[in-house]
Design an enzyme around this catalytic site. Sequence first.
Site, short mmCIF file in Angstrom:
data_model
loop_
_atom_site.label_atom_id
_atom_site.label_comp_id
_atom_site.label_asym_id
_atom_site.label_seq_id
_atom_site.Cartn_x
_atom_site.Cartn_y
_atom_site.Cartn_z
N VAL A 75 68.93 70.94 52.68
CA VAL A 75 67.74 70.19 52.29
C VAL A 75 67.22 69.44 53.51
O VAL A 75 67.90 68.57 54.05
CB VAL A 75 68.05 69.22 51.13
CG1 VAL A 75 66.80 68.46 50.72
CG2 VAL A 75 68.64 69.97 49.95
N ASP A 76 66.00 69.77 53.94
CA ASP A 76 65.43 69.18 55.16
C ASP A 76 63.98 68.82 54.89
O ASP A 76 63.09 69.67 54.94
CB ASP A 76 65.53 70.18 56.31
CG ASP A 76 65.09 69.57 57.64
OD1 ASP A 76 64.77 68.37 57.66
OD2 ASP A 76 65.06 70.30 58.65
N SER A 77 63.74 67.54 54.62
CA SER A 77 62.37 67.08 54.36
C SER A 77 61.54 67.05 55.63
O SER A 77 60.32 66.84 55.57
CB SER A 77 62.39 65.70 53.71
OG SER A 77 63.00 64.75 54.58
#
Length: 402
Positions: free
Chosen positions: A203-205
């Site tokens: 998960v990489d915003s």
Amino acid sequence: MTVELLKAIVESETSVPPSAQRIVYNNQLLGDDARTLEQVGIGEGDMLGVHVTLRSPQAPTRTAGGPSAPAAQQNLQRRQAMNPDPETIRLHILGDPRVREAVRRQNPELADAASDAQRFRDVFLNQQRREAQLEAEKEARIAMLNADPFNPENQRQIEEIIRQNAVTENLHNAMEHHPESFGRVTMLYIPVEVNGHKLNAFVDSGAQVTIMSPECATACNIMRLVDQRYGGIAKGVGTANILGRVHSAQIKIGSMFLPCSFTVMEGKHIDLLLGLDMLRRHQACIDLRRGALVIQDQAVPFLGEADIPKHLQDGFEDEPLVKGADGAEVGARTGAVTHQAQGPGGASSSTAPPSRPAPAQSSRWPQDSIAKITELGFTREEAMRALDAANGDLDGAIGFLI
């Protein structure tokens, strides 16, 4: 019979003063003179060891007209006069597992030599000589700069020394008050399924689009859906080849089946990266308090450090290291401190121009703890700094100083 009385008996037989005696029983140093032999577990017929600590004599003072000793030799003599005996330190390390572990983290070379008395002494004295030489070089540099303080180049060097001291002090304060900031942070992964294939998604915003590796696309059987018209070159820290885009595929997160598009890109060591396009589309919330990715009121817990496959962390295991203050090695990408040659509470050589002596400091730690450390040959200021760094733990403070 108390340990203090036992030392008095030894003094009457050997003429060795109690202050120079170190009573050793089962590889453990008996530091509390007020305890009785029964309290420390000594019975009839047990064998005790007496280690005598001898201080190096001070070098004679030279006359004003005679040549002076080199600064490094003077520093080494001062350290030998004030530092503890190597054998006393070695016995203390062997007798306390917590101290041994602390020394192993901060000074692996010294910890590895603890089982051999002669090797330990050689390593200890070599480190003392290196520190004395570095301190002498710093003092010589400061003396040279102070000889002509109005020189513009000297002014720039003095400014740089002051800046480096500020950086070192900031590092020590951070390690003392916020040591958790130097640990390695676990990246955010969640378990997902793409076209029935289970995998862990990163998960990489901070990523604009959702990215999948070609190997993962092949395993998920969606490589045939790649639209090569969306291919190209991605430029950032480096460059990567974009093979194309899968416009829509089904991804399972928790118990939800959601549509998702994937950009297939080479050069990534991560199989699947959930970017901002996917997160915003489904109004996902990264809830760090709950440790979960929340989508449509359903929380999907992030994987723990032990659950993350090792190959996903290989990129951080071999990360380049940056040399920090006092021998610290800091990860260039994660910021984690992987080695600290000298603890934050240890004595450090000041490189700032000389100033007025500071008044004696008072400590919030028990005087008994300070006295036990000073008995090993360290100064009161070093003892207080080490206790502050170890949050009052006596064994941890000794481990910082060794």
